[in-house]
Design a protein around this motif. Structure first.
Motif, short mmCIF file in Angstrom:
data_model
loop_
_atom_site.label_atom_id
_atom_site.label_comp_id
_atom_site.label_asym_id
_atom_site.label_seq_id
_atom_site.Cartn_x
_atom_site.Cartn_y
_atom_site.Cartn_z
N PRO A 35 -7.07 -11.30 -59.21
CA PRO A 35 -8.42 -11.20 -58.66
C PRO A 35 -8.69 -12.25 -57.59
N GLY A 36 -9.33 -11.81 -56.51
CA GLY A 36 -9.80 -12.72 -55.48
C GLY A 36 -8.72 -13.43 -54.69
N ARG A 37 -7.57 -12.78 -54.48
CA ARG A 37 -6.48 -13.45 -53.77
C ARG A 37 -6.32 -12.98 -52.32
N GLU A 38 -7.15 -12.05 -51.88
CA GLU A 38 -7.05 -11.58 -50.50
C GLU A 38 -8.24 -12.11 -49.69
N THR A 39 -9.00 -11.22 -49.07
CA THR A 39 -10.10 -11.65 -48.20
C THR A 39 -11.14 -12.49 -48.95
N SER A 40 -11.37 -12.17 -50.22
CA SER A 40 -12.37 -12.93 -50.98
C SER A 40 -11.97 -14.38 -51.19
N TYR A 41 -10.69 -14.67 -51.07
CA TYR A 41 -10.21 -16.04 -51.22
C TYR A 41 -10.39 -16.85 -49.94
N GLY A 42 -10.26 -16.19 -48.79
CA GLY A 42 -10.07 -16.93 -47.55
C GLY A 42 -11.29 -17.25 -46.74
N ASN A 43 -12.47 -16.96 -47.25
CA ASN A 43 -13.69 -17.15 -46.45
C ASN A 43 -14.18 -18.60 -46.48
N ALA A 44 -15.33 -18.82 -45.87
CA ALA A 44 -15.89 -20.18 -45.82
C ALA A 44 -16.65 -20.56 -47.07
N GLY A 45 -16.74 -19.64 -48.04
CA GLY A 45 -17.35 -19.98 -49.32
C GLY A 45 -18.86 -20.12 -49.29
N ILE A 46 -19.53 -19.40 -48.39
CA ILE A 46 -20.98 -19.49 -48.30
C ILE A 46 -21.60 -18.15 -48.70
N ILE A 47 -22.53 -18.18 -49.64
CA ILE A 47 -23.32 -17.01 -49.98
C ILE A 47 -24.50 -17.02 -49.02
N GLN A 48 -24.42 -16.21 -47.97
CA GLN A 48 -25.26 -16.36 -46.79
C GLN A 48 -26.55 -15.56 -46.89
N SER A 49 -27.50 -16.04 -47.64
CA SER A 49 -28.77 -15.35 -47.76
C SER A 49 -29.57 -15.38 -46.47
N GLU A 50 -29.22 -16.27 -45.55
CA GLU A 50 -29.93 -16.33 -44.27
C GLU A 50 -29.42 -15.28 -43.28
N ALA A 51 -28.28 -14.65 -43.56
CA ALA A 51 -27.65 -13.71 -42.63
C ALA A 51 -28.31 -12.35 -42.76
N VAL A 52 -29.60 -12.29 -42.46
CA VAL A 52 -30.40 -11.09 -42.68
C VAL A 52 -30.16 -10.02 -41.61
N GLU A 53 -29.51 -10.38 -40.53
CA GLU A 53 -29.17 -9.41 -39.50
C GLU A 53 -27.66 -9.43 -39.30
N PRO A 54 -27.01 -8.26 -39.27
CA PRO A 54 -25.55 -8.25 -39.15
C PRO A 54 -25.10 -8.73 -37.77
N TYR A 55 -23.85 -9.17 -37.71
CA TYR A 55 -23.30 -9.68 -36.46
C TYR A 55 -23.14 -8.55 -35.45
N ALA A 56 -23.90 -8.60 -34.37
CA ALA A 56 -23.79 -7.60 -33.31
C ALA A 56 -22.75 -8.04 -32.30
N MET A 57 -22.16 -7.06 -31.62
CA MET A 57 -21.25 -7.39 -30.53
C MET A 57 -22.07 -7.91 -29.34
N PRO A 58 -21.65 -9.01 -28.70
CA PRO A 58 -22.37 -9.48 -27.52
C PRO A 58 -22.44 -8.39 -26.46
N ARG A 59 -23.56 -8.31 -25.79
CA ARG A 59 -23.72 -7.29 -24.75
C ARG A 59 -24.03 -7.90 -23.38
N ASP A 60 -24.26 -9.22 -23.35
CA ASP A 60 -24.49 -9.85 -22.05
C ASP A 60 -23.16 -10.13 -21.37
N ARG A 61 -23.15 -10.07 -20.06
CA ARG A 61 -21.92 -10.17 -19.29
C ARG A 61 -21.22 -11.52 -19.47
N ALA A 62 -22.01 -12.58 -19.57
CA ALA A 62 -21.41 -13.92 -19.68
C ALA A 62 -20.60 -14.04 -20.96
N ALA A 63 -21.17 -13.57 -22.07
CA ALA A 63 -20.46 -13.67 -23.35
C ALA A 63 -19.23 -12.78 -23.36
N LEU A 64 -19.35 -11.56 -22.83
CA LEU A 64 -18.21 -10.65 -22.79
C LEU A 64 -17.11 -11.19 -21.87
#
Length: 410
Positions: A35-64
């Motif tokens: 149990p927990g030896r793949e992706t669940s093992y390798g993360n930063a270990g934060i239960i991110q209750s503040e991450a209320v909006e999913p990570y969007a792909m950047p759409r501004d030209r500078a970031a891309l």
């Protein structure tokens, strides 16, 4: 008694198995490893209750342009493998448009609002409180413009979702984290998330709770899944197991298995890396270095340095360009000491193009259920989305509206 096979013993599979078990199901949890030896093992270990909006792909030209030219450490790509990702990435870009992202965020925030309470119940039942801190984490911003933008964004999220954050000046951050040699323009301290000093150990503690409650943990290969009578079967080292229902909770490996049953599932597969530094001077709380796309997380094994997303071929050799940059940036912030591992760990994050996990029944196969695609938040969301799936399988009122997460959506 209702019966189920859950394929995958990461946080998502364990969360599913425990919630089914609580509802009276007989559950066999099957994985090729522990149990927990793949992706669940390798993360930063934060239960991110503040991450209320999913990570969007950047759409501004500078970031891309920064990503395209390799100047951003958030994303690294292999040019010869980019064609493999092109279809899902284009859909990801489309779903990241402001209107579509707002719709996804509404569903996402509803689910992630249950992340900490669902973990809290399992942590107490598993006796795993010693693995967890409840003091949040910090995001370092190295220049004044970035800090000002972060303050404004934190205020927007507070007003809209009620998440709590404090702006720390450079001097405030230096006082809070005296090991830092540089504190930039300051930091945002997200106050509500929890951090875990050994993510794999937390998953293992949940698995032990499942076993104590009468669940069955088995070693087996998911690709042996097949219809059997009125249910499903899978081969394990203890023989063939049959059940009325089967749950595919295999993270990035889910689309390959389901292709055998005629499901073509687009997924953005983001490789990530980490390495521990054993003699590093200890941070008090995890610190995300926003400019360099890396989290410095104090862990039981040492200071864990993590990376952003790498887009590579499925069989590509590991090439931790981002990790080398992250480690160099970290060395400018604090004294690292020496690495614990000669070679870094790497794993894959399973990200859906619309940024929402897939939770619900297979469209064409009775008794087959999907539960995967949590992106960067499988560790955070596994127990909450596991409850949502168990409620659907048990015919109960859902925790949150299930339609945005249903399989087969477009």
């Amino acid at each position: 008694m209702r019966s189920a096979i859950v394929l995958g013993a990461g946080m998502v599979g364990i969360g599913t198995a425990l919630h089914l078990q609580q509802r009276g199901w007989s559950v066999a949890l099957v994985d090729r490893g522990g149990p927990g030896r793949e992706t669940s093992y390798g993360n930063a270990g934060i239960i991110q209750s503040e991450a209320v909006e999913p990570y969007a792909m950047p759409r501004d030209r500078a970031a891309l342009w920064a990503i395209a030219t390799g100047r951003s450490n958030d994303v690294h790509y292999e040019l010869r493998s980019l064609h493999r990702h092109l279809g899902p990435l284009l859909r990801y870009w489309w779903h990241s448009g402001p209107r579509r992202h707002a719709v996804a965020s509404h569903a996402y925030a509803g689910l992630i609002g249950h992340a900490v309470p669902e973990h809290a119940a399992l942590i107490e039942a598993a006796g795993a409180a010693d693995l967890v801190r409840r003091d949040g984490f910090r995001v370092l911003h190295r220049d004044r413009r970035a800090m000002d933008e972060a303050v404004a964004e934190a205020e927007r999220l507070r007003a809209r979702y009620g998440v709590r954050a404090r702006a720390l000046s450079s001097a405030d951050l230096a006082a809070a984290e005296p090991v830092l040699k540089r504190t930039g323009a300051g930091a945002i301290h997200w106050e509500d998330p929890w951090s875990v000093r050994d993510p794999g150990a937390l998953v293992a503690s949940y698995a032990a709770l499942f076993a104590r409650r009468g669940g069955t943990l088995l070693r087996g290969e998911a690709d042996s899944l097949a219809p059997a009578g009125r249910g499903w079967s899978v081969r394990t080292t203890d023989g063939t197991v049959e059940a009325a229902a089967a749950v595919v909770a295999l993270g990035p490996w889910s689309p390959a298995l389901l292709r055998r049953f005629g499901y073509r599932i687009a997924m953005v597969r983001k490789r990530g890396y980490h390495r521990h530094w054993r003699n590093a001077r200890t941070l008090d709380l995890p610190l995300y270095d926003a400019q360099n796309g890396t989290v410095l997380a104090p862990m039981a094994a040492g200071l864990r340095i993590t990376t952003g997303a790498e887009l590579a071929g499925p069989d590509a050799a590991t090439g931790p360009v981002q990790l080398a940059r992250a480690e160099a940036a970290a060395a400018g912030l604090l004294d690292l000491g020496g690495p614990r591992e000669n070679a870094p760990w790497s794993g894959i994050r399973p990200c859906m193009p619309d940024m929402l996990p897939v939770v619900g029944p297979a469209p064409r196969h009775p008794g087959l259920w999907f539960h995967f695609g949590h992106g960067h938040q499988g560790f955070t969301l596994g127990p909450a989305s596991g409850r949502l799936l168990a409620e659907a399988m048990s015919g109960e009122a859902p925790l949150v509206p299930p339609a945005p997460f249903r399989p087969g959506r477009r």
